[in-house]
Write an enzyme that holds these catalytic residues in place. Structure first.
Site, PDB file in Angstrom:
ATOM      1  N   LYS A   5       0.826  -1.210   0.000  1.00  0.00           N
ATOM      2  CA  LYS A   5       0.000   0.000   0.000  1.00  0.00           C
ATOM      3  C   LYS A   5       0.868   1.272   0.000  1.00  0.00           C
ATOM      4  CE  LYS A   5      -3.957  -2.271   2.254  1.00  0.00           C
ATOM      5  NZ  LYS A   5      -4.970  -2.170   3.323  1.00  0.00           N
ATOM      6  N   PHE A  16     -15.287   3.824   7.107  1.00  0.00           N
ATOM      7  CA  PHE A  16     -13.906   4.110   6.712  1.00  0.00           C
ATOM      8  C   PHE A  16     -13.696   4.130   5.203  1.00  0.00           C
ATOM      9  CE2 PHE A  16     -14.259  -0.473   7.596  1.00  0.00           C
ATOM     10  CZ  PHE A  16     -13.801  -1.020   6.401  1.00  0.00           C
ATOM     11  N   ARG A  30      -2.369 -14.414   4.524  1.00  0.00           N
ATOM     12  CA  ARG A  30      -3.039 -13.714   5.632  1.00  0.00           C
ATOM     13  C   ARG A  30      -2.246 -13.911   6.933  1.00  0.00           C
ATOM     14  NH1 ARG A  30      -7.505 -10.296   4.247  1.00  0.00           N
ATOM     15  NH2 ARG A  30      -7.705 -10.230   6.495  1.00  0.00           N
ATOM     16  N   THR A  62      -5.729  -7.088  10.617  1.00  0.00           N
ATOM     17  CA  THR A  62      -5.982  -5.808   9.950  1.00  0.00           C
ATOM     18  C   THR A  62      -5.394  -4.642  10.745  1.00  0.00           C
ATOM     19  OG1 THR A  62      -8.054  -6.740   9.114  1.00  0.00           O
ATOM     20  CG2 THR A  62      -7.802  -4.347   8.977  1.00  0.00           C
ATOM     21  N   ARG A  99       2.256  -6.476   8.889  1.00  0.00           N
ATOM     22  CA  ARG A  99       1.514  -5.319   9.405  1.00  0.00           C
ATOM     23  C   ARG A  99       2.056  -4.861  10.747  1.00  0.00           C
ATOM     24  NH1 ARG A  99      -4.512  -7.168   7.274  1.00  0.00           N
ATOM     25  NH2 ARG A  99      -4.512  -5.858   5.407  1.00  0.00           N
ATOM     26  N   ASN A 119      -2.116   0.129   6.888  1.00  0.00           N
ATOM     27  CA  ASN A 119      -1.580  -1.125   7.416  1.00  0.00           C
ATOM     28  C   ASN A 119      -0.681  -1.876   6.433  1.00  0.00           C
ATOM     29  OD1 ASN A 119      -3.563  -1.921   5.692  1.00  0.00           O
ATOM     30  ND2 ASN A 119      -4.821  -2.967   7.199  1.00  0.00           N
ATOM     31  N   HIS A 161      -2.078  -5.558   1.580  1.00  0.00           N
ATOM     32  CA  HIS A 161      -3.375  -6.222   1.368  1.00  0.00           C
ATOM     33  C   HIS A 161      -3.150  -7.702   1.119  1.00  0.00           C
ATOM     34  CE1 HIS A 161      -7.374  -7.060  -0.298  1.00  0.00           C
ATOM     35  NE2 HIS A 161      -6.743  -7.761  -1.230  1.00  0.00           N
TER      36      HIS A 161
HETATM   37  P1  ADP Z   1      -8.243  -6.712   5.533  1.00  0.00           P
HETATM   38  O1  ADP Z   1      -7.402  -5.800   4.663  1.00  0.00           O
HETATM   39  O2  ADP Z   1      -7.471  -7.233   6.722  1.00  0.00           O
HETATM   40  O3  ADP Z   1      -8.906  -7.820   4.740  1.00  0.00           O
HETATM   41  P2  ADP Z   1     -10.837  -5.380   5.569  1.00  0.00           P
HETATM   42  O4  ADP Z   1     -11.132  -6.130   4.302  1.00  0.00           O
HETATM   43  O5  ADP Z   1     -11.825  -5.485   6.681  1.00  0.00           O
HETATM   44  O6  ADP Z   1      -9.406  -5.819   6.164  1.00  0.00           O
HETATM   45  O7  ADP Z   1     -10.658  -3.843   5.256  1.00  0.00           O
HETATM   46  C1  ADP Z   1      -9.982  -3.424   4.089  1.00  0.00           C
HETATM   47  C2  ADP Z   1      -9.042  -2.286   4.450  1.00  0.00           C
HETATM   48  O8  ADP Z   1      -9.820  -1.179   4.926  1.00  0.00           O
HETATM   49  C3  ADP Z   1      -8.078  -2.587   5.608  1.00  0.00           C
HETATM   50  O9  ADP Z   1      -6.929  -3.292   5.207  1.00  0.00           O
HETATM   51  C4  ADP Z   1      -7.758  -1.187   6.093  1.00  0.00           C
HETATM   52  O10 ADP Z   1      -6.817  -0.542   5.227  1.00  0.00           O
HETATM   53  C5  ADP Z   1      -9.113  -0.509   5.969  1.00  0.00           C
HETATM   54  N1  ADP Z   1      -9.892  -0.617   7.213  1.00  0.00           N
HETATM   55  C6  ADP Z   1     -10.536  -1.705   7.672  1.00  0.00           C
HETATM   56  N2  ADP Z   1     -11.155  -1.463   8.842  1.00  0.00           N
HETATM   57  C7  ADP Z   1     -10.901  -0.171   9.138  1.00  0.00           C
HETATM   58  C8  ADP Z   1     -11.264   0.703  10.212  1.00  0.00           C
HETATM   59  N3  ADP Z   1     -12.003   0.277  11.237  1.00  0.00           N
HETATM   60  N4  ADP Z   1     -10.813   1.974  10.185  1.00  0.00           N
HETATM   61  C9  ADP Z   1     -10.054   2.427   9.147  1.00  0.00           C
HETATM   62  N5  ADP Z   1      -9.687   1.663   8.095  1.00  0.00           N
HETATM   63  C10 ADP Z   1     -10.100   0.384   8.092  1.00  0.00           C
HETATM   64 MG    MG Z   2     -10.342  -7.723   3.257  1.00  0.00          MG
END
Ligand code: ADP
Ligand code: MG
Length: 139
Positions: free
Chosen positions: A11, A59, A87, A93, A104, A114, A117
């Site tokens: 990212k 978000f 993962r 996350t 992360r 973070n 992805h």
């Molecule tokens: P992941 O990337 O772990 O699969 P998600 O699919 O739930 O997580 O969310 C996609 C992306 O959105 C996250 O990697 C993060 O960059 C952002 N994100 C998720 N939850 C939040 C939150 N509560 N506040 C701010 N950004 C968030």
């Molecule tokens: Mg996701």
């Protein structure tokens, strides 16, 4: 065990911090094959398209702003059980909740920024790789 594909995105925060090399090295150390690799600066609309499943979440706007503020590096990764394994390597996350040694935990700043992805299912791994790469790139 099945060979799977998963999409890695380094990212904008991790690109800005100069962590592309370290993360790609980790990809290879963890036994993933790089099937395709490219750098791209996503438009706002492309970021919204990629994260369409999150539209309406609180978000979503910040996420799309963040993902389009600078270049990302995308990689189609392949290995046995690639989705779950990647993962595990990237961690939770929220970097504050991620296990030590995960990408992360090492490079993420907060739950939004973070660093990386990873796809969340085998089907999404295939779809997300196809979002960024042509079939010819992946062959
Ligand atoms: P992941 O990337 O772990 O699969 P998600 O699919 O739930 O997580 O969310 C996609 C992306 O959105 C996250 O990697 C993060 O960059 C952002 N994100 C998720 N939850 C939040 C939150 N509560 N506040 C701010 N950004 C968030
Ligand atoms: Mg996701």
């Amino acid at each position: 065990m099945a060979i799977q594909r998963t999409l890695c995105i380094i990212k904008p925060d991790a690109v800005e911090k100069g962590k592309v090399g370290a993360i790609l090295q980790r990809v290879q150390e963890e036994g993933f094959r790089l099937r395709a690799l490219r750098q791209v600066h996503l438009s706002r609309r492309q970021a919204e398209g990629f994260y369409a499943v999150h539209r309406g979440r609180p978000f979503f706007e910040d996420l799309c702003e963040f993902m389009s503020r600078g270049p990302v590096v995308t990689a189609a990764l392949e290995r046995e059980e690639a989705v779950q394994r990647w993962r595990e390597v990237i961690g939770a996350t929220d970097p504050a909740k991620a296990d030590s040694g995960t990408i992360r935990k090492l490079y993420g700043a907060n739950v939004g920024e973070n660093a990386v992805h990873g796809s969340d299912s085998e089907a999404n791994g295939r779809l997300e790789c196809a979002y960024f790469f042509a079939e010819m790139d992946l062959a």
